[in-house]
Write an enzyme that holds these catalytic residues in place. Structure first.
Site, PDB file in Angstrom:
ATOM      1  CB  SER A 176      -0.958  -0.002   1.192  1.00 44.18           C
ATOM      2  OG  SER A 176      -0.251  -0.105   2.399  1.00 44.18           O
ATOM      3  CG  HIS A 204      -3.704  -0.552  -2.555  1.00 39.13           C
ATOM      4  ND1 HIS A 204      -4.159   0.745  -2.518  1.00 39.13           N
ATOM      5  CD2 HIS A 204      -3.425  -0.886  -1.271  1.00 39.13           C
ATOM      6  CE1 HIS A 204      -4.141   1.176  -1.282  1.00 39.13           C
ATOM      7  NE2 HIS A 204      -3.700   0.212  -0.490  1.00 39.13           N
ATOM      8  CE  LYS A 236      -7.409   1.417   0.720  1.00 35.95           C
ATOM      9  NZ  LYS A 236      -6.841   0.461   1.657  1.00 35.95           N
TER      10      LYS A 236
HETATM   11  C1  LIG Z   1      -6.828   0.250   3.062  1.00 31.89           C
HETATM   12  C2  LIG Z   1      -6.243  -1.065   3.374  1.00 31.89           C
HETATM   13  C3  LIG Z   1      -6.822  -1.918   4.330  1.00 31.89           C
HETATM   14  C4  LIG Z   1      -7.949  -1.473   5.216  1.00 31.89           C
HETATM   15  O1  LIG Z   1      -9.143  -1.342   4.529  1.00 31.89           O
HETATM   16  P1  LIG Z   1     -10.281  -0.396   5.125  1.00 31.89           P
HETATM   17  O2  LIG Z   1     -11.510  -0.856   4.438  1.00 31.89           O
HETATM   18  O3  LIG Z   1      -9.889   0.998   4.762  1.00 31.89           O
HETATM   19  O4  LIG Z   1     -10.321  -0.621   6.596  1.00 31.89           O
HETATM   20  C5  LIG Z   1      -6.291  -3.170   4.486  1.00 31.89           C
HETATM   21  N1  LIG Z   1      -5.224  -3.575   3.770  1.00 31.89           N
HETATM   22  C6  LIG Z   1      -4.625  -2.767   2.868  1.00 31.89           C
HETATM   23  C7  LIG Z   1      -3.439  -3.273   2.108  1.00 31.89           C
HETATM   24  C8  LIG Z   1      -5.107  -1.488   2.653  1.00 31.89           C
HETATM   25  O5  LIG Z   1      -4.496  -0.678   1.793  1.00 31.89           O
END
Ligand SMILES: *Cc1c(COP(=O)(O)O)cnc(C)c1O
Length: 385
Positions: A176, A204, A236
């Site tokens: 990330s 992602h 995302k």
């Molecule tokens: C954003 C993210 C999460 C958490 O997801 P949320 O729905 O925002 O709690 C978990 N793992 C990765 C790799 C992320 O980028």
């Protein structure tokens, strides 16, 4: 008692203080943040769906029918037809038997790990994994080994040493804060050889990678047998909120019985599930959004090369510029903001000490002209810092 005032002051002096800016517009490149017009290069809304009219309409229409709150957990009476349809659609999209919705990605990771391993078991994790994977492992009370980023030799060594009990390998599929890929084919091979579970967190990659947008596993052509546990987030590329785990019938039934972050929490609003179902349809039927995004990533990389701007190795919409020093990263980010660009400085503990950086994220909604302007501003801001 802890001297909080003093701790906060020290944090500020080290360039580690975090504060929120206030946003007045939906997610889109042109935003008003802290009263200033800026072009945002920090959102994870990769496909521009967070404010898509059809997604918004599905949310509104369903809220008109079901109201806002879901009222209870999935296992009580909060699991609506909308939730159920979304789970079925996500399972089909990812080519798996079943999927299960969670309220956030953080909770999905905590719930999965804690449901699958416990004392006497072993979790093997890449050091650059998302915090929620580390926290899930700690909460499970299994032994946690964090191997250096992408180091398959050390992982192999740890797998050989692991004692009796379950073994679970957890990894970001796309990291990330760096944007690079995990070596999923190698991980899958090691997992099969050493009878370990493998879980890929594709927060992602989903919607962004693969021919149909099914993510990193589609990109690598890996199936359920090779990567039995897939986690995806909806906040995302999907542009909504929440998360899911996809896998076999037995895995999902096991999670329904024992994932505490699934059982002991209120279901996401039905309207959110309905809106996400529309996002999913757009992801599948409009591959041009993905193509446009990848072209913009290529354009950004080419411009960066042309002006000698060193990027972290990544072929995803997450593009990093390593600055090292916390205060420097913060200063450059603030200078960019003054010039009309929102690019966040990522500092420890989100990334290891000494690796503070700018994290630039691209979206299908950006234009080449906006990227040109960002590059000019980056060069100027870094030069004088
Ligand atoms: C954003 C993210 C999460 C958490 O997801 P949320 O729905 O925002 O709690 C978990 N793992 C990765 C790799 C992320 O980028």
């Amino acid at each position: 008692m802890r001297k909080l005032k003093e701790e906060l002051r020290q944090r500020q002096a080290k360039g580690l203080y975090r504060r929120r800016r206030i946003t007045e517009t939906p997610q889109q490149p042109q935003m008003i943040i802290d009263g200033r017009e800026v072009i945002s290069f920090c959102s994870n809304d990769y496909l521009g769906l967070a404010n898509h009219p059809s997604v918004v309409k599905a949310f509104q229409d369903t809220a008109n029918i079901f109201g806002v709150g879901s009222g209870a957990a999935h296992l009580i009476n909060g699991h609506t037809r909308n939730h159920h349809e979304l789970e079925e659609a996500l399972a089909e999209f990812t080519g798996r038997e079943r999927s299960l919705l969670f309220s956030t990605g953080y909770m999905a990771n905590l719930g999965l790990i804690q449901a699958l391993v416990g004392p006497g078991d072993t979790v093997l994790a890449d050091k650059l994994n998302h915090a929620s994977l580390t926290d899930g492992a700690l909460l499970s009370r299994a032994r946690l080994h964090r191997y250096p980023h992408g180091d398959m030799n050390l992982l192999l060594k740890r797998l050989k040493e692991a004692e009796a009990g379950e073994k679970l390998i957890v990894t970001d599929a796309v990291f990330s804060m760096d944007g690079d890929f995990a070596p999923l084919p190698e991980l899958a091979k090691l997992a099969q050889e050493y009878d370990a579970w493998l879980m890929a967190d594709d927060a992602h990659g989903l919607g962004v990678l693969g021919k149909t947008g099914a993510g990193s596993l589609e990109h690598y052509g890996l199936n359920t047998a090779e990567v039995p546990i897939l986690m995806g987030t909806l906040g995302k590329a999907f542009g909504t909120a929440g998360a899911f785990i996809a896998g076999s019938e037995e895995l999902i039934e096991h999670l329904i019985q024992s994932a505490r972050t699934y059982i002991y929490t209120t279901a996401m609003p039905a309207a959110l599930a309905a809106a996400t179902l529309v996002s999913l349809k757009i992801i599948v039927t409009e591959p041009e959004r993905r193509n446009c995004l990848h072209e913009l990533v290529g354009y950004f990389q080419q411009k960066a090369r042309q002006f000698d701007l060193k990027l972290l190795p990544s072929n995803t919409p997450i593009q990093g510029i390593m600055l090292g020093d916390n205060l420097k990263a913060l200063t450059v980010s603030e200078r960019l903001f003054e010039q009309g660009f929102m690019v966040t400085a990522i500092r420890p503990p989100t990334v290891p000490a000494g690796t503070a950086r700018l994290r630039i994220t691209l979206s299908a909604s950006h234009s080449e002209a906006q990227i040109d302007a960002l590059i000019r501003s980056l060069l100027a801001s870094i030069a004088i810092s």
